[in-house]
Design an enzyme around this catalytic site. Sequence first.
Site, short mmCIF file in Angstrom:
data_model
loop_
_atom_site.label_atom_id
_atom_site.label_comp_id
_atom_site.label_asym_id
_atom_site.label_seq_id
_atom_site.Cartn_x
_atom_site.Cartn_y
_atom_site.Cartn_z
N GLN A 6 -4.44 -4.70 7.34
CA GLN A 6 -5.34 -5.81 6.87
C GLN A 6 -5.25 -6.98 7.55
OE1 GLN A 6 -7.82 -4.74 4.96
NE2 GLN A 6 -7.13 -2.96 3.98
N ASP B 271 3.20 -4.09 7.79
CA ASP B 271 2.04 -3.53 7.87
C ASP B 271 0.91 -4.36 7.88
OD1 ASP B 271 -0.27 -2.24 7.01
OD2 ASP B 271 0.47 -1.58 4.97
N HIS C 100 0.63 -1.33 -0.06
CA HIS C 100 -0.06 0.01 -0.01
C HIS C 100 0.99 1.13 -0.07
CE1 HIS C 100 -2.71 3.00 1.80
NE2 HIS C 100 -3.74 2.23 1.56
N CYS D 79 -4.79 2.58 -3.62
CA CYS D 79 -3.72 3.11 -3.05
C CYS D 79 -2.30 2.02 -3.28
CB CYS D 79 -4.02 3.44 -1.58
SG CYS D 79 -4.91 4.74 -1.04
N LYS E 216 -10.20 0.07 10.62
CA LYS E 216 -10.58 -0.87 9.96
C LYS E 216 -10.98 -2.26 10.53
CE LYS E 216 -7.03 0.47 6.32
NZ LYS E 216 -7.65 1.02 5.10
C1 LIG Z 1 -2.25 -2.54 3.53
C2 LIG Z 1 -2.74 -1.36 4.01
N1 LIG Z 1 -1.63 -0.56 4.60
C3 LIG Z 1 -2.02 0.74 5.22
C4 LIG Z 1 -3.33 1.22 5.03
C5 LIG Z 1 -3.35 2.58 5.50
O1 LIG Z 1 -4.23 2.84 6.55
P1 LIG Z 1 -4.58 4.28 6.96
O2 LIG Z 1 -5.30 4.79 5.82
O3 LIG Z 1 -5.66 3.92 8.03
O4 LIG Z 1 -3.64 4.89 7.56
C6 LIG Z 1 -4.52 0.37 4.56
C7 LIG Z 1 -5.68 1.25 4.15
O5 LIG Z 1 -5.85 1.92 3.44
C8 LIG Z 1 -3.92 -0.61 3.75
O6 LIG Z 1 -4.91 -1.34 3.48
#
Ligand SMILES: Cc1ncc(COP(=O)(O)O)c(C=O)c1O
Lengths: 150, 150, 410, 410
Positions: free
Chosen positions: D202, D199, D122, D365, D225
Amino acid sequence: MSSLDELYRQVILDHYRNPRHRGVLTGPHVHAEGLNPSCGDEFSIDLKVEDGTIADVAIQGRGCSISQASGSMMTEAIVGKTLHDARLLTTNFKLMMGIDVGADPLDPERPGAVLGDLEALQGVRKFPVRIKCATLPWTTLADALDQAET
Amino acid sequence: MSSLDELYRQVILDHYRNPRHRGVLTGPHVHAEGLNPSCGDEFSIDLKVEDGTIADVAIQGRGCSISQASGSMMTEAIVGKTLHDARLLTTNFKLMMGIDVGADPLDPERPGAVLGDLEALQGVRKFPVRIKCATLPWTTLADALDQAET
Amino acid sequence: MTDLSHLRDDFPILHREVNGWPLVYLDSAATTQKPVQVLDAVDAFYRTKNANVHRGAHTLSAEATAAYEGARAKVAAFVNAGSPNEIVFSRGATTALNHIAYGWGLNHLSAGDRVVLTVMEHHANVVPWQLLARYTGIELVYLTLDDDYEVDLTGLDDLLDERVKVVAISAMSNVTGTLGPVRPLVEAARSVGALVVVDAAQLVPHSPTDVQDLDADFLVFSGHKMLAPTGIGALWGKSERLEEMEPTEGGGEMIADVGLYESRWAPVPQKFEAGTPPVAQAVGLGAAVDYLTAIGMETVRAHEHAITGYTLKRLAEVPDLKVYGPSDPTRRGGAVSFTLADIHAHDIATILDQRGIEVRAGHHCAKPLMRYLAVPATARASFYLYNTTDDVDRLVDGLFEARSVFGFDA
Amino acid sequence: MTDLSHLRDDFPILHREVNGWPLVYLDSAATTQKPVQVLDAVDAFYRTKNANVHRGAHTLSAEATAAYEGARAKVAAFVNAGSPNEIVFSRGATTALNHIAYGWGLNHLSAGDRVVLTVMEHHANVVPWQLLARYTGIELVYLTLDDDYEVDLTGLDDLLDERVKVVAISAMSNVTGTLGPVRPLVEAARSVGALVVVDAAQLVPHSPTDVQDLDADFLVFSGHKMLAPTGIGALWGKSERLEEMEPTEGGGEMIADVGLYESRWAPVPQKFEAGTPPVAQAVGLGAAVDYLTAIGMETVRAHEHAITGYTLKRLAEVPDLKVYGPSDPTRRGGAVSFTLADIHAHDIATILDQRGIEVRAGHHCAKPLMRYLAVPATARASFYLYNTTDDVDRLVDGLFEARSVFGFDA
Ligand SMILES: Cc1ncc(COP(=O)(O)O)c(C=O)c1O
Ligand SMILES: Cc1ncc(COP(=O)(O)O)c(C=O)c1O
């Protein structure tokens, strides 16, 4: 007695206003400093140790009546005690504050166990946010004891 | 007609699948690129301008049926038009999308005002999140027109 | 005094008891209580349109985005920003000040450049500049206070030269209530080409604020100090300044394109809003702004002047009590710090708390100021629109009890 | 399949209509919906104990601090952290990853050092490292995917040498549902002394997570999430790593002492929590963790495996539909990305939205991944505990309608 009166016993106000053993030591000694960042209370201690016994002590500090009185009463309680008994006293004091130190209360007959005047601080237990005030001198002492033993 | 049928008129799908004026121009021309960061749609345009008139146009892009069809229909509508009329058309198109461009709708008799096939896109207006798809080619065109005029 | 006591019904927490007494909340400079209007707005958002913003083609996402961007527009209007795009949502004033220090400072300041602060700054407007100094070698210079706790501008002309690149000042001290002299500093800073950063964490909640009129470069504030949820705040910047600023966080939403090794940024303000923003909290801030606007910020200010005046008057009745702050209640904010005889501030707070009166005690995240005033800690009563003169009376009664607990004559 | 459909009553938004149809929410990888238990916990916090934390001697502040620190303990237990002090609250996963890149990376990495990522990351786990590369000259290296969309580890041995200082990997892709091979990478990274950053945005919401067992160095996730409010997330770090890390934000709360020119930091985790934290949101995250724990994360995972399996089976019935992700539903997460004939993902999303079905369309993203897969956009259905096979059936019906709108045979 209201919990306020239990907290602010006469003897506490007396120690707050007339702290015992205030100052610094000259000659060989160990020194430790403690800080309570959330409220800004400061405490420092000098210990002169001879033959495993606390021969002299001096403290400095700024803070509320509880932290300063606790420190002043502590000096009276530890001077002349062995390092070991000072540790026992620390344990017992924390137990009185309701802090789980992973130990049982000590036999009240043991010399290191006798809190004496310090028992006036037990009213603090009803004021959870003030417990860290009462224990600041003791955590600083623990630091000094560590140094004295090494 | 359901709003979906209004959105995806046959003529739109036709332009999506068989985009007109697709490619690049050779020889002197102006070039502009547009991007819709939130959805990733891309659009680029080459304009050949002769005597204040759009003599030829070529587009490239990737994206949804709305953005791609809008671009393809746009090429048919502007080729042969003066720069000025192309601007008027842009204004009229945005007005059709319900975008406040700070101008009144144009006299429908004016050559620059006639949207023709493009009117098939008016169903987009009922889909606010898709309006930026339909307008992407037009904001890119505006960029190219700016360049052509300087 | 403007009577706003009918508003108290909007604040559920004000009806609770503390230690058997009805709550008197005098800690609004730390954080304010929330009206049902704000709580309901947040709740309704989650119950009816919760979705991630900006990314989606579906209805919920469009509604959530409209709510989020609608909140931005409300906040922009509240401080009279030139455009909603001049408002960047952040976690709070602290984060916003760090964004400025890093995002603007790291790219525009270098060794020998100076940042002018005052000794009354909150740590949030001190530590980021110190961190920046580590990386860049900039120097910090401090203005001091005069006898009535106003920022002393007498040495300003000597201080300001071409080395000064930033003047960062609190518009209202959270300790003394002093109003930072933003206007004269903006004028002076302009004369040497320096930027002005305004920490308005205590201003925006309490006073009409017009960023165009103030004409600074950046201004920050926190939602939780103005009836809104925790977790949201705002950074206002002049468009040109925001354009000059680099993003301090990378991630989704703040990009135009991401390659394996390089990326391009989205336009302002998205460039500074990496990742999923505090959507519901922004909506809550929008509702808070609506609430305050309905009352009128002039009214809010007038009420605070009145209650501060009443407080200063009543505190003067308490022997051995010393107030640290300007004496004229109309030329200061509603944060009133004091000491009482030799009774430590924490002891005062504990004694008051036993009567349900919540004041703050300590250094108030302003250690440089405490050192400057040579006082280890103060007690602080701070007010907001829900406070009444009754609250002040109960405070004063409590202070007399503190005297008696510590053996002083009443 | 584990039937969790009784839980749907806890989620008020699931009872709304979209475009005249009952909502089918298939966008939980972007953000999840919130149960009343979480909404009530947040509301109750504001209504009964709202105050600023850590700073106050009064009852409200003590209660608020206990609630906030209680939430930290819950979150720590949820991921089996060694101690609550290993949990730093942040705004979300994005902020947490930036903290790691800047707070640890700036002080420990330099030109020529390598950070290993995967092409499925991401943007939140790509852009911070790119920003760090600007400041330090580190190099980014990417692992690719194999034919079944699993991370390809065949070249790993050649890649890993002493230049590699960090391996930063997603534990579960938000696009393909691929599970990042955290364990093998931890082992491999250890062999060259590299750190592992996970990370888990998910992973934590969807699967039991044991940070001690995974044995990485840092792991991040977002509250929104996993049923919690927006504006809160967590950074877990091994104690030693957190000790090594520098603060990235300066301000109140994160200090032991502040002088005019220098300051000393508070202990971990306060060192990383400058300013007023998202208190109510942390409390909400605590409530979300309680909710998930009561259901059991094994149950959550089993439900998602089942619904993902059902989805893959039903999607196979749709002609010209291509799924991008691992084929075995028990070896992947519940984010299912797909394309359908020449119908663009946005058009699919719009057509589904007309039937109240909310899916995401676009690059999610993850632009590097989209380029790698050579697809400009996908549609994505993603699931959580409140989804049912009915939702999937409605999705499939909608996809057949999309085919028909675009002139394909049903
Ligand atoms: C795999 C992953 N990493 C990081 C993020 C970033 O999370 P956030 O937007 O809550 O900071 C997301 C969600 O958009 C994600 O799906
Ligand atoms: C003057 C001032 N500046 C900055 C801050 C920091 O605000 P926050 O903690 O909401 O980031 C505060 C509040 O504590 C403040 O009073």
